[in-house]
Motif scaffolding. Structure first.
Motif, PDB file in Angstrom:
ATOM      1  N   LEU A 138       4.165  31.050  70.638  1.00 48.48           N
ATOM      2  CA  LEU A 138       3.999  30.100  69.531  1.00 48.48           C
ATOM      3  C   LEU A 138       3.804  30.888  68.238  1.00 48.48           C
ATOM      4  CD1 LEU A 138       3.594  27.187  68.499  1.00 48.48           C
ATOM      5  CD2 LEU A 138       1.168  27.430  69.026  1.00 48.48           C
ATOM      6  N   LEU A 139       4.729  30.697  67.304  1.00 51.24           N
ATOM      7  CA  LEU A 139       4.635  31.396  66.021  1.00 51.24           C
ATOM      8  C   LEU A 139       4.122  30.432  64.965  1.00 51.24           C
ATOM      9  CD1 LEU A 139       8.145  33.150  65.919  1.00 51.24           C
ATOM     10  CD2 LEU A 139       6.003  34.102  66.756  1.00 51.24           C
ATOM     11  N   LEU A 140       3.126  30.838  64.214  1.00 46.51           N
ATOM     12  CA  LEU A 140       2.617  29.991  63.130  1.00 46.51           C
ATOM     13  C   LEU A 140       2.525  30.817  61.860  1.00 46.51           C
ATOM     14  CD1 LEU A 140       0.449  29.541  65.838  1.00 46.51           C
ATOM     15  CD2 LEU A 140       0.319  27.389  64.624  1.00 46.51           C
ATOM     16  N   ASP A 141       3.202  30.339  60.816  1.00 47.83           N
ATOM     17  CA  ASP A 141       3.232  31.067  59.557  1.00 47.83           C
ATOM     18  C   ASP A 141       2.234  30.439  58.587  1.00 47.83           C
ATOM     19  OD1 ASP A 141       3.810  32.663  57.453  1.00 47.83           O
ATOM     20  OD2 ASP A 141       5.893  31.999  57.205  1.00 47.83           O
ATOM     21  N   GLU A 142       1.099  31.050  58.416  1.00 44.42           N
ATOM     22  CA  GLU A 142       0.023  30.553  57.549  1.00 44.42           C
ATOM     23  C   GLU A 142      -0.157  29.039  57.681  1.00 44.42           C
ATOM     24  OE1 GLU A 142      -0.361  32.223  53.761  1.00 44.42           O
ATOM     25  OE2 GLU A 142       0.559  34.118  54.290  1.00 44.42           O
ATOM     26  N   PRO A 143      -0.502  28.588  58.883  1.00 42.25           N
ATOM     27  CA  PRO A 143      -0.512  27.137  59.136  1.00 42.25           C
ATOM     28  C   PRO A 143      -1.655  26.391  58.467  1.00 42.25           C
ATOM     29  CG  PRO A 143      -1.335  28.304  61.040  1.00 42.25           C
ATOM     30  CD  PRO A 143      -0.870  29.358  60.077  1.00 42.25           C
ATOM     31  N   THR A 144      -2.652  27.095  57.956  1.00 40.02           N
ATOM     32  CA  THR A 144      -3.802  26.377  57.399  1.00 40.02           C
ATOM     33  C   THR A 144      -3.764  26.302  55.884  1.00 40.02           C
ATOM     34  OG1 THR A 144      -5.072  28.415  57.356  1.00 40.02           O
ATOM     35  CG2 THR A 144      -5.316  27.032  59.299  1.00 40.02           C
ATOM     36  N   VAL A 145      -2.650  26.755  55.291  1.00 35.70           N
ATOM     37  CA  VAL A 145      -2.548  26.717  53.831  1.00 35.70           C
ATOM     38  C   VAL A 145      -2.673  25.276  53.336  1.00 35.70           C
ATOM     39  CG1 VAL A 145      -0.903  26.952  51.933  1.00 35.70           C
ATOM     40  CG2 VAL A 145      -1.222  28.818  53.539  1.00 35.70           C
ATOM     41  N   GLY A 146      -3.534  25.065  52.369  1.00 33.25           N
ATOM     42  CA  GLY A 146      -3.661  23.743  51.759  1.00 33.25           C
ATOM     43  C   GLY A 146      -4.563  22.783  52.504  1.00 33.25           C
ATOM     44  N   LEU A 147      -5.197  23.230  53.588  1.00 40.47           N
ATOM     45  CA  LEU A 147      -6.078  22.318  54.340  1.00 40.47           C
ATOM     46  C   LEU A 147      -7.541  22.528  53.931  1.00 40.47           C
ATOM     47  CD1 LEU A 147      -4.583  22.537  57.928  1.00 40.47           C
ATOM     48  CD2 LEU A 147      -4.094  20.889  56.123  1.00 40.47           C
ATOM     49  N   ASP A 148      -8.354  21.486  54.115  1.00 40.05           N
ATOM     50  CA  ASP A 148      -9.776  21.651  53.808  1.00 40.05           C
ATOM     51  C   ASP A 148     -10.460  22.458  54.925  1.00 40.05           C
ATOM     52  OD1 ASP A 148     -10.482  19.927  55.933  1.00 40.05           O
ATOM     53  OD2 ASP A 148     -10.096  18.210  54.642  1.00 40.05           O
ATOM     54  N   THR A 149     -11.684  22.878  54.670  1.00 44.19           N
ATOM     55  CA  THR A 149     -12.360  23.801  55.585  1.00 44.19           C
ATOM     56  C   THR A 149     -12.500  23.230  56.992  1.00 44.19           C
ATOM     57  OG1 THR A 149     -13.609  24.454  53.649  1.00 44.19           O
ATOM     58  CG2 THR A 149     -14.357  25.324  55.745  1.00 44.19           C
ATOM     59  N   ALA A 150     -12.873  21.939  57.076  1.00 45.07           N
ATOM     60  CA  ALA A 150     -13.075  21.341  58.395  1.00 45.07           C
ATOM     61  C   ALA A 150     -11.768  21.344  59.197  1.00 45.07           C
ATOM     62  CB  ALA A 150     -13.600  19.922  58.242  1.00 45.07           C
ATOM     63  N   SER A 151     -10.681  20.921  58.570  1.00 42.72           N
ATOM     64  CA  SER A 151      -9.396  20.892  59.275  1.00 42.72           C
ATOM     65  C   SER A 151      -8.963  22.301  59.662  1.00 42.72           C
ATOM     66  CB  SER A 151      -8.303  20.298  58.389  1.00 42.72           C
ATOM     67  OG  SER A 151      -8.693  19.086  57.856  1.00 42.72           O
ATOM     68  N   ARG A 152      -9.235  23.234  58.743  1.00 45.99           N
ATOM     69  CA  ARG A 152      -8.854  24.619  58.975  1.00 45.99           C
ATOM     70  C   ARG A 152      -9.554  25.152  60.225  1.00 45.99           C
ATOM     71  NH1 ARG A 152      -9.118  29.605  56.424  1.00 45.99           N
ATOM     72  NH2 ARG A 152     -11.133  29.318  55.459  1.00 45.99           N
ATOM     73  N   GLN A 153     -10.839  24.890  60.305  1.00 48.50           N
ATOM     74  CA  GLN A 153     -11.595  25.371  61.467  1.00 48.50           C
ATOM     75  C   GLN A 153     -11.138  24.681  62.742  1.00 48.50           C
ATOM     76  OE1 GLN A 153     -15.636  24.827  60.234  1.00 48.50           O
ATOM     77  NE2 GLN A 153     -15.767  26.868  59.312  1.00 48.50           N
ATOM     78  N   ALA A 154     -10.889  23.375  62.649  1.00 47.75           N
ATOM     79  CA  ALA A 154     -10.468  22.627  63.835  1.00 47.75           C
ATOM     80  C   ALA A 154      -9.153  23.171  64.360  1.00 47.75           C
ATOM     81  CB  ALA A 154     -10.341  21.146  63.492  1.00 47.75           C
ATOM     82  N   ILE A 155      -8.219  23.435  63.454  1.00 45.25           N
ATOM     83  CA  ILE A 155      -6.901  23.914  63.883  1.00 45.25           C
ATOM     84  C   ILE A 155      -6.989  25.328  64.433  1.00 45.25           C
ATOM     85  CG2 ILE A 155      -4.672  24.676  62.960  1.00 45.25           C
ATOM     86  CD1 ILE A 155      -4.528  22.055  61.491  1.00 45.25           C
ATOM     87  N   THR A 156      -7.783  26.160  63.777  1.00 46.06           N
ATOM     88  CA  THR A 156      -7.955  27.529  64.267  1.00 46.06           C
ATOM     89  C   THR A 156      -8.531  27.524  65.685  1.00 46.06           C
ATOM     90  OG1 THR A 156      -8.443  28.121  61.985  1.00 46.06           O
ATOM     91  CG2 THR A 156      -8.839  29.799  63.625  1.00 46.06           C
ATOM     92  N   ALA A 157      -9.521  26.655  65.918  1.00 45.47           N
ATOM     93  CA  ALA A 157     -10.127  26.578  67.248  1.00 45.47           C
ATOM     94  C   ALA A 157      -9.129  26.038  68.266  1.00 45.47           C
ATOM     95  CB  ALA A 157     -11.364  25.674  67.198  1.00 45.47           C
ATOM     96  N   HIS A 158      -8.399  25.013  67.854  1.00 45.31           N
ATOM     97  CA  HIS A 158      -7.398  24.388  68.732  1.00 45.31           C
ATOM     98  C   HIS A 158      -6.368  25.425  69.201  1.00 45.31           C
ATOM     99  CE1 HIS A 158      -4.551  21.457  70.223  1.00 45.31           C
ATOM    100  NE2 HIS A 158      -3.647  21.814  69.323  1.00 45.31           N
ATOM    101  N   VAL A 159      -5.895  26.225  68.272  1.00 39.55           N
ATOM    102  CA  VAL A 159      -4.853  27.192  68.622  1.00 39.55           C
ATOM    103  C   VAL A 159      -5.417  28.337  69.467  1.00 39.55           C
ATOM    104  CG1 VAL A 159      -3.144  28.787  67.673  1.00 39.55           C
ATOM    105  CG2 VAL A 159      -3.420  26.535  66.668  1.00 39.55           C
ATOM    106  N   HIS A 160      -6.673  28.691  69.222  1.00 40.98           N
ATOM    107  CA  HIS A 160      -7.303  29.686  70.098  1.00 40.98           C
ATOM    108  C   HIS A 160      -7.345  29.172  71.541  1.00 40.98           C
ATOM    109  CE1 HIS A 160      -8.732  32.021  66.591  1.00 40.98           C
ATOM    110  NE2 HIS A 160      -8.829  33.010  67.460  1.00 40.98           N
TER     111      HIS A 160
END
Lengths: 264, 240
Positions: B156-178
């Motif tokens: 799974l390749l992700l190119d800066e997937p959290t750009v433009g997201l708020d902190t909560a969403s950013r953390q949720a997505i980072t955790a999800h992908v981990h």
């Protein structure tokens, strides 16, 4: 093989759905040829005398003459519109989605092309239905023969759009396409006046028109509508399609084409 | 098992060298961050890995498929989330997923099964018929991630997937992908944000087109923090 058809179906349906949702685009696509038919042709019918030329077997009015040309115009505009949406897709990233699919790239581009063709055929038949309501009717079988011809002419004009989209870097450059592709192609063709009429004013212009693949697309449509067949026009359209398609495949080849240029 | 191997890759835009002899190899079941400042060459590398660009110098192998000689095999093994948003906002969530499945040649029961799995992963079954436009930025991104997994890729390749997201969403997505990496997938995540990386993650540091370091985040950080190590690696070059 099923995978190929699944992708084709999805891409065509998506384009058709998008077109139906954009009502203004649908309307504009219909109004344009109707204005030509109702306003332009009405004004010109007095000025232009037409002799009997194949495929017509009797004297015809000018409105009747330009209907095939307007069918061609619908497809020409549509091809350019698809090319515009390709440039847009590329800037928006959905083109990447398409190009990173596991299916071969030539097939994906062909699917895109077929999607545009499907939309243009829809428009042509709606236009012909309205023309019929104005009293401009063709032989019944003409409408049937027209169908395969429209696929071919649509593919040719769509491939031209695709080729152009592979060379355009930005959306802003698109106005140039209108000036340098659509207008010359349309006016330097047999869409509005027969070639012999053109020759009366200039043989050079006539020769240019005879070279223009759009002329042959229009003639192929014209002959089909009158239940006859123009082999020369068919050959010319197929050749033009092959050249445009080959050009676009090169343009979209990642090793040398548009992606590289677009980012450079 | 090596899932992604980049070997001696060099790429030039005209005279500008965007990537210079880049090499690394990554194993299945890992979360690997491609860490680099803006303009480091991350997006170029992603374009090469997804065959939007091609280079004559170097090889890229995905799940055993060389992208130059077997592009279709390689692309079939890759799921991509681009930096730009690529959803059709006028289509529903379900239509977007179906369209993507069809682009991959999936249809019928097989497609439906994978789409249902994707919706469950998103916890969005009841919102499947909503227009994508109705979703917030975080949900749109999650949906793109779920979509990228519909054809069961290995990488799974992700190119800066959290750009433009708020902190909560950013953390949720980072955790999800981990979490996704724990299921055996190789996740390759481009970013310039150090806080998205955990100590045990693999990291490839890219700067000015060159690989500056590769290893676990902890080993690159050494005794200090990863941020300090990253700043030191990228600042030295800028000063030079």
């Amino acid at each position: 093989m099923i995978a190929y058809l699944v992708a084709l179906r999805a891409i065509v349906l998506r384009e058709a759905m998008r077109f139906m949702n954009q009502r203004s685009r649908f309307l504009a696509a219909l109004v344009r040829p109707l204005v030509w038919l109702v306003v332009f042709a009405a004004g010109f019918r007095a000025a232009l005398g037409l002799s009997i030329i194949p495929p017509y077997q009797t004297y015809i009015t000018y409105e009747v003459y330009i209907v095939p040309g307007l069918c061609g115009m619908i497809q020409l505009f549509n091809g350019m519109q698809s090319s515009l949406s390709l440039v847009y897709d590329r800037e928006m990233g959905s083109m990447r989605l398409l190009l990173t699919s596991r299916l071969p790239r030539w097939w994906l581009l062909f699917c895109k092309l077929m999607a545009g063709v499907a939309v243009s055929i829809l428009q042509v038949y709606v236009f012909l239905a309205i023309s019929a309501a104005f009293g401009i009717t063709m032989p019944l079988m003409g409408y049937v023969y027209l169908f395969p011809v429209l696929i071919l002419t649509g593919l040719m004009l769509g491939a031209l759009g695709l080729l152009i989209s592979s060379t355009i870097k930005q959306l802003e450059n698109f106005a140039g396409v209108m000036n340098f592709v659509i207008f010359p192609m349309f006016f330097l063709s047999s869409a509005l006046y027969p070639l012999w009429k053109m020759a009366e004013s200039s043989t050079l212009l006539r020769d240019i028109c005879a070279f223009n693949p759009f002329t042959h697309a229009v003639e192929l449509i014209r002959f089909a509508l009158y239940e006859s067949f123009n082999g020369m026009a068919l050959l010319w359209v197929v050749l033009a399609f092959a050249v445009f398609m080959a050009g676009s495949l090169i343009g979209y080849d990642p090793a040398r084409g548009m992606v590289r240029k677009a980012r450079g | 098992m090596t899932m992604l191997e980049v070997h001696d890759v060099t790429y030039q835009y005209g005279a500008k060298r965007a990537l210079d002899d880049v090499s690394f190899a990554l194993d299945a079941g890992r979360f690997c961050a491609l860490l680099g400042p803006n303009g480091a060459g991350k997006s170029t590398l992603f374009s090469l890995m997804t065959r939007l660009l091609v280079t004559r110098h170097g090889t890229i192998t995905v799940a055993g498929h060389d992208i130059a000689s077997d592009p279709r095999g390689a692309l079939a093994s890759i799921g991509v989330v681009f930096q730009q948003q690529t959803l059709d906002l006028d289509m529903t969530v379900l239509q977007n997923l179906r369209y993507f499945a069809a682009l991959q040649g999936l249809s019928g029961k097989a497609a439906q099964k994978n789409i249902d799995a994707a919706l469950d992963r998103l916890d969005m079954r009841e919102r499947a018929r909503e227009k994508a436009r109705a979703l917030n930025g975080g949900h749109r991104r999650r949906m793109e991630i779920a979509r990228a997994l519909i054809h069961d890729p290995k990488v799974l390749l992700l190119d800066e997937p959290t750009v433009g997201l708020d902190t909560a969403s950013r953390q949720a997505i980072t955790a999800h992908v981990h979490d996704l990496a724990d299921t055996g997938l190789l996740v390759f995540w481009a970013t310039h944000l150090v806080d998205e990386i955990r100590e045990t993650d693999e990291v490839v540091v890219l700067h000015q087109g060159k690989v500056r370091a590769q290893g676990t985040a902890a080993s690159i950080a050494g005794t200090g923090s990863l941020t300090d190590a990253f700043m030191a690696m990228t600042a030295r070059e800028q000063a030079a």
